[in-house]
Design an enzyme around this catalytic site. Structure first.
Site, PDB file in Angstrom:
ATOM      1  N   TYR A 226      -2.485  -0.873  10.199  1.00  0.00           N
ATOM      2  CA  TYR A 226      -2.552  -1.140   8.754  1.00  0.00           C
ATOM      3  C   TYR A 226      -1.238  -0.742   8.079  1.00  0.00           C
ATOM      4  O   TYR A 226      -0.667  -1.514   7.296  1.00  0.00           O
ATOM      5  CB  TYR A 226      -3.722  -0.372   8.151  1.00  0.00           C
TER       6      TYR A 226
ATOM      7  N   SER B 260       0.855  -1.184   0.000  1.00  0.00           N
ATOM      8  CA  SER B 260       0.000   0.000   0.000  1.00  0.00           C
ATOM      9  C   SER B 260       0.889   1.232   0.000  1.00  0.00           C
ATOM     10  O   SER B 260       2.069   1.166   0.401  1.00  0.00           O
ATOM     11  CB  SER B 260      -0.892   0.004   1.243  1.00  0.00           C
TER      12      SER B 260
END
Length: 589
Positions: free
Chosen positions: A472, A459
């Protein structure tokens, strides 16, 4: 022990030569004739033949002077393409008099195959031709002449590059020395060289006739190369459909040799494999699949070829027939990626813990052009389940060529609101799910020894810190570093590893993301608002899928996808202080 277990042998006499012919499978089925190259014998095809024999009548023969076939006397002038064509026609008449045969050639078997597929006297005896690692000497001659006659820096570089790759051809034209080398030290060391340099499994291969085969086979070059290169035939047009399989790692032949091939072979299908020269030994599974597909297509009027191949879709030559596993494939980036590989003709295994979603993706993949697609229901965070999945895929579909570890979950909230249980859930899926996929499927790639590619979805949060994504972001940063480390470890084994870093992509992850430290009502509101923001950004997952295919084809290590991801990556390298300042800003949720 013979590598062609269960084969039926016969002898075919032609022009004073006796050819040793082996047959496998049902003679009433379409006949596939496999022609070996230099310095091989028919046993080079044993693994391919075994995989084809349950569907076709498979025929292999030792080219004159090789294996158990006899040699011409004298050797000089006994290996011309004209005489080799006589041999092929004698074999074809013996094994399939009433039906044309499907021809497959590797190396010098392919050089011969081009002759068979372009001369008038074989018309009607060949139904299709699959070529690998061996150009037509006529096409090669025209290729050289055109580049010498109209030189440009690019064309001169191509000629010089192929000239350097052809160093062995010059040596084989020298008198006596090749024979002495092959009957002496080179013949003894050849199996070890194949093992080390080409990663060729050599159990029982090459056969004991290698030194003699290689010494005699030098006349293939001496009798043909110079004359055809200087005076190439102007009418060397293929009168049959041709499938060209190009190993992109071939040390002896440049891919540029085939740039103009459609001019000579109007019914041409191209495939590529990221492997070295000895494809029949290193990738018999993929070769057998492509040969079977091509033969079946032309037995059934072309209907069996995947739409990706027929239409010439992008990457069909690279991924057609390969086995791709995609996790998190029920929707979003995973589904788009599975469908993109399907459109390129790959076989797809769609993995997700959502059974209905995985089944929908598999069904859509079949409609998109995949020659095979299967759903699998697995929680990627479950180590034992992933191990069983990898074993099941290998047993039922073969070794994976491309693995896309895409499954992931979202979690937002401050560090002190994120519980230990929250951390475990995020790390189990986002990090350990990737670890499990890399371990179990990656090990299969390593054991096969013929390369592959692993894609891990990280990401932009891997290099862009933010106060709201500690868990995350940490999981995705770990995926990025895992990918870089694994890429370094696997580089010497021909296995590429890519970290894909999307930015704000319109997928379903926002609808299922969790928000730590807030009541359930507020969590639902935040999900809805976040999903709305991503929808307004409206960056489609199909663009991420396209970036994944391109990254695998180009073996790229890191791909930030969206403009904001690319900007964050640049800032992380050249202005990390700016990113740290941005990380302190609380988004207006």
């Amino acid at each position: 022990m013979s590598l062609l277990r269960g084969a039926r042998e016969r002898w075919v006499r032609t022009g004073g030569i006796e050819l040793c012919v082996a047959e496998m499978g049902d003679p009433d089925r379409p006949t596939v004739v496999l022609v070996h190259g230099y310095p091989d014998s028919k046993e080079v095809w044993s693994e391919v033949a075994r995989r084809l024999a349950d569907r076709f009548h498979v025929v292999l023969y030792d080219v004159r002077g090789h294996g158990r076939s006899t040699a011409p006397v004298p050797l000089r002038g006994g290996f011309t393409l004209e005489k080799l064509t006589d041999d092929f026609l004698a074999v074809a008449d013996a094994v399939s008099r009433d039906r044309p045969v499907h021809l497959v050639g590797h190396d010098w078997g392919s050089v011969q195959g081009w002759e068979f597929a372009t001369v008038g006297r074989t018309r009607g005896r060949i139904a299709s031709f699959t070529s690998m690692s061996g150009p037509s000497l006529d096409h090669f001659g025209h290729w050289m002449k055109e580049r010498v006659a109209r030189p440009t820096p690019r064309r001169v570089g191509q000629v010089l590059g192929q000239g350097a790759r052809s160093w062995y051809v010059y040596l084989l034209h020298t008198p006596v020395l090749p024979e002495l080398a092959w009957r002496g030290p080179l013949g003894k060391r050849w199996p070890g060289l194949l093992r080390r340099v080409e990663k060729v499994p050599t159990d029982g291969y090459p056969t004991g006739s290698l030194p003699q085969d290689a010494a005699r086979g030098a006349w293939l070059y001496r009798d043909n190369v110079r004359s055809r290169m200087l005076r190439p035939r102007p009418d060397a047009y293929a009168h049959v459909p041709v499938q060209l399989i190009t190993p992109t790692g071939d040390a002896f032949l440049s891919e540029r040799l085939y740039d103009d091939l459609s001019r000579w072979a109007p019914r041409l299908v191209r495939r590529t494999l990221p492997v070295k020269h000895w494809v029949p030994r290193t990738r018999p599974d993929q070769l057998a699949a492509w040969i079977a597909e091509f033969v079946t297509a032309h037995e059934e009027g072309g209907a069996a070829l995947p739409p990706a191949v027929v239409s010439g879709r992008r990457y069909a030559d690279r991924f057609g027939g390969q086995l791709v596993v995609v996790t998190g494939a029920a929707g979003g980036i995973g589904r788009a990626t599975a469908l993109a590989f399907a459109e390129a003709g790959a076989r797809v295994v769609a993995v997700d813990r959502d059974a209905e979603g995985a089944a929908r993706t598999a069904d859509q993949a079949l409609r998109a052009g995949a020659p095979g697609a299967w759903p699998e229901v697995v929680d990627v965070g479950d180590e034992q389940a992933m191990e069983k999945l990898a074993a099941r895929v290998a047993a039922e579909y073969g070794t994976v060529d491309v693995l896309v570890n895409n499954a992931g979950i979202g979690l937002s909230g401050s560090f002190f609101d994120t519980t230990a249980d929250d951390w475990r859930k995020v790390l189990d899926v986002n990090l350990l799910g990737v670890v499990h996929g890399c371990r179990f499927f990656g090990r299969q790639m390593v054991e096969r020894g013929q390369g592959g590619h692993i894609v891990n979805t990280a990401s932009a949060a891997a290099f862009q810190p933010t106060r709201l994504l500690p868990a995350y972001g940490a999981s995705k940063a770990a995926v990025l570093m895992l990918s870089e480390s694994l890429r370094a470890e696997l580089a010497g084994r021909g296995i590429g590893v890519t970290a894909i870093c999307p930015g704000f992509v319109n997928t379903g992850i926002t609808a299922t993301a969790r928000f730590a430290g807030v009541p359930e009502v507020e969590e639902r509101r935040l999900r809805k608002r976040t999903a709305g923001l991503y929808a307004r950004r409206n960056y489609p997952p199909e663009k991420v899928a396209a970036a994944i295919l391109r990254a695998v084809a180009e073996n790229r290590p890191l791909v930030p996808v969206t403009p904001e991801a690319r900007a964050a990556h640049l800032l992380s390298r050249f202005a990390p202080g700016a990113l740290r300042a941005l990380a302190r800003v609380r988004p207006p949720l």
